[in-house]
Design a protein around this motif. Structure first.
Motif, PDB file in Angstrom:
ATOM      1  N   ALA A   1      13.354   2.189   9.438  1.00 12.37           N
ATOM      2  CA  ALA A   1      13.367   0.948   8.672  1.00 12.37           C
ATOM      3  C   ALA A   1      11.977   0.315   8.704  1.00 12.37           C
ATOM      4  N   TRP A   2      11.579  -0.305   7.610  1.00 20.43           N
ATOM      5  CA  TRP A   2      10.278  -0.958   7.557  1.00 20.43           C
ATOM      6  C   TRP A   2      10.384  -2.253   6.768  1.00 20.43           C
ATOM      7  N   ARG A   3       9.465  -3.159   7.046  1.00 19.81           N
ATOM      8  CA  ARG A   3       9.430  -4.435   6.334  1.00 19.81           C
ATOM      9  C   ARG A   3       7.977  -4.836   6.113  1.00 19.81           C
ATOM     10  N   CYS A   4       7.738  -5.448   4.987  1.00 23.41           N
ATOM     11  CA  CYS A   4       6.413  -5.982   4.674  1.00 23.41           C
ATOM     12  C   CYS A   4       6.477  -7.494   4.863  1.00 23.41           C
TER      13      CYS A   4
ATOM     14  N   ALA B   1       5.579   4.052   7.537  1.00 20.17           N
ATOM     15  CA  ALA B   1       6.893   4.403   8.068  1.00 20.17           C
ATOM     16  C   ALA B   1       7.161   5.893   7.916  1.00 20.17           C
ATOM     17  N   ALA B   2       6.764   6.461   6.772  1.00 19.65           N
ATOM     18  CA  ALA B   2       6.954   7.896   6.549  1.00 19.65           C
ATOM     19  C   ALA B   2       6.136   8.713   7.536  1.00 19.65           C
ATOM     20  N   GLU B   3       4.919   8.273   7.825  1.00 20.40           N
ATOM     21  CA  GLU B   3       4.077   8.963   8.796  1.00 20.40           C
ATOM     22  C   GLU B   3       4.688   8.894  10.194  1.00 20.40           C
ATOM     23  N   GLU B   4       5.218   7.736  10.556  1.00 20.23           N
ATOM     24  CA  GLU B   4       5.856   7.586  11.861  1.00 20.23           C
ATOM     25  C   GLU B   4       7.091   8.478  11.966  1.00 20.23           C
ATOM     26  N   LEU B   5       7.795   8.617  10.873  1.00 24.98           N
ATOM     27  CA  LEU B   5       8.973   9.485  10.855  1.00 24.98           C
ATOM     28  C   LEU B   5       8.563  10.933  11.104  1.00 24.98           C
ATOM     29  N   GLU B   6       7.500  11.376  10.471  1.00 25.80           N
ATOM     30  CA  GLU B   6       7.028  12.743  10.675  1.00 25.80           C
ATOM     31  C   GLU B   6       6.588  12.965  12.113  1.00 25.80           C
ATOM     32  N   THR B   7       5.934  11.966  12.696  1.00 26.24           N
ATOM     33  CA  THR B   7       5.513  12.076  14.098  1.00 26.24           C
ATOM     34  C   THR B   7       6.716  12.228  15.018  1.00 26.24           C
TER      35      THR B   7
ATOM     36  N   GLU C   1      13.553   0.000   3.372  1.00 24.82           N
ATOM     37  CA  GLU C   1      13.065  -1.360   3.569  1.00 24.82           C
ATOM     38  C   GLU C   1      14.205  -2.256   4.043  1.00 24.82           C
ATOM     39  N   GLY C   2      13.989  -2.991   5.109  1.00 30.04           N
ATOM     40  CA  GLY C   2      15.001  -3.910   5.607  1.00 30.04           C
ATOM     41  C   GLY C   2      14.986  -4.008   7.118  1.00 30.04           C
TER      42      GLY C   2
ATOM     43  N   ARG D   1       3.696  -0.620  -0.375  1.00 30.65           N
ATOM     44  CA  ARG D   1       3.492   0.821  -0.394  1.00 30.65           C
ATOM     45  C   ARG D   1       2.825   1.297   0.893  1.00 30.65           C
ATOM     46  N   LEU D   2       1.873   0.499   1.392  1.00 29.93           N
ATOM     47  CA  LEU D   2       1.200   0.866   2.632  1.00 29.93           C
ATOM     48  C   LEU D   2       2.171   0.887   3.809  1.00 29.93           C
ATOM     49  N   TYR D   3       3.073  -0.099   3.878  1.00 31.30           N
ATOM     50  CA  TYR D   3       4.045  -0.139   4.971  1.00 31.30           C
ATOM     51  C   TYR D   3       5.034   1.025   4.856  1.00 31.30           C
ATOM     52  N   GLU D   4       5.422   1.348   3.649  1.00 30.16           N
ATOM     53  CA  GLU D   4       6.348   2.465   3.451  1.00 30.16           C
ATOM     54  C   GLU D   4       5.682   3.789   3.833  1.00 30.16           C
ATOM     55  N   GLU D   5       4.421   3.951   3.462  1.00 28.90           N
ATOM     56  CA  GLU D   5       3.699   5.176   3.816  1.00 28.90           C
ATOM     57  C   GLU D   5       3.535   5.290   5.327  1.00 28.90           C
TER      58      GLU D   5
END
Length: 302
Positions: A196-199, A222-228, A245-246, A216-220
């Motif tokens: 989950a991410w929030r701006c 979050a995606a990077e953290e997910l891959e890690t 988001e939420g 978009r930066l926060y979502e990207e």
């Protein structure tokens, strides 16, 4: 399913029983899980639990409600129930003369996991979690699985075919994801990893040409953290990645409606009543639509 597993050792899976219907349903789920893991099942009754919870056992033993079963009756009934479900499962049971919180936390030091049922007596009451489950989840050294929602008395076969894991703020801490991946592989189901991410509101407003940029930066990220977080998941585990988001609690509660198990890390902190869980895990334990596994981390990170 090989009912002989559980004979060959390994730390036992411990389930707390008190004679109530939720705790007997927990025995069913825990027996399935012990077979999946290939470990023994251990039933524990702490004698200082309320004695009037034994109506379900009394009925099963043919006793009138006015004659509640003894603690030994409770663990014997739970043992018979587990063996009827998996005749080859190795099962042990003990009655302990102490508060359940202390007894179960101590049992967790030599357990592969602890399994607890909810103690609600009605639809409204079942929305609230007992103090025992919260205290054990906040202090145990091993994973604690609380059987929230409708789990159909079973860990297997899967109902939804999905294990959901919440990826927290420290994606490098792999204990939570590792536990979830192992559960998904045992069951042969999909692992759904959710971040989950929030701006922040002040960053999402500004120049019209920049609308969508901060989000978009926060979502990207979050995606990077997910891959890690998923970097060490075995290749034979099917993984679904989701960034949403939420608020983490709301996102994971929504995901719990389509999951067989929801796995989260234990963010523990000192409060005025001692060691307590973070708000996300606390909220999920109260309201999840499926069983919740709370995974401790050595450094307390979620």
């Amino acid at each position: 399913m090989n009912a002989r597993v559980g004979r060959d050792g390994g730390e036992p899976l411990v389930v707390g029983v008190d004679g109530s219907e939720p705790s007997l349903r927990a025995v069913d789920w825990a027996a399935d899980e012990a077979v999946l893991r290939g470990v023994p099942l251990r039933l524990v009754y702490a004698c200082l639990w309320d004695r009037y919870e034994g109506g379900a056992v009394a009925q099963g033993l043919g006793r009138p409600p006015a004659a509640p079963p003894s603690p030994r009756d409770v663990v014997d009934a739970g043992t018979e129930r587990a063996l009827a479900r998996h005749p080859g499962l190795r099962v042990t049971a003990d009655v302990l003369d102490e508060e359940p919180e202390y007894a179960l936390v101590r049992e967790g030091r030599k357990a592969s996991a602890l399994v607890l049922g909810t103690r609600g007596r009605s639809g409204v009451a079942e929305m609230l979690l007992g103090s025992v489950s919260l205290a054990v989840a906040a202090h145990a050294d091993c994973p604690v699985i609380v059987l929230r929602g409708s789990h159909d008395n079973q860990a297997t076969p899967p109902v939804h075919g999905r294990i959901v894991v919440g990826v927290g703020e420290d994606p490098k801490n792999s204990a939570t994801v590792r536990f979830a991946a192992e559960e998904a592989r045992r069951r042969g189901v999909t692992l759904e990893a959710v971040r989950a991410w929030r701006c922040p509101a002040h960053e999402s407003t500004g120049h019209p040409l920049l609308v969508g940029g901060p989000e978009r930066l926060y979502e990207e990220r979050a995606a990077e953290e997910l891959e890690t977080a998923l970097r060490d998941v075995p290749e034979d585990v099917e993984v679904r990645r989701r960034t949403v988001e939420g608020h983490a609690r709301r996102v994971l509660l929504d995901a719990s409606h389509q999951a067989d198990l929801l796995v989260v890390g234990a963010r523990r902190g000192e409060g005025h009543l001692g060691l307590q869980l973070g708000r996300v895990a606390h909220g999920l334990l109260h309201h999840s639509a499926c069983p919740v596994a709370v995974i401790p981390h050595p450094d307390g990170a979620a």
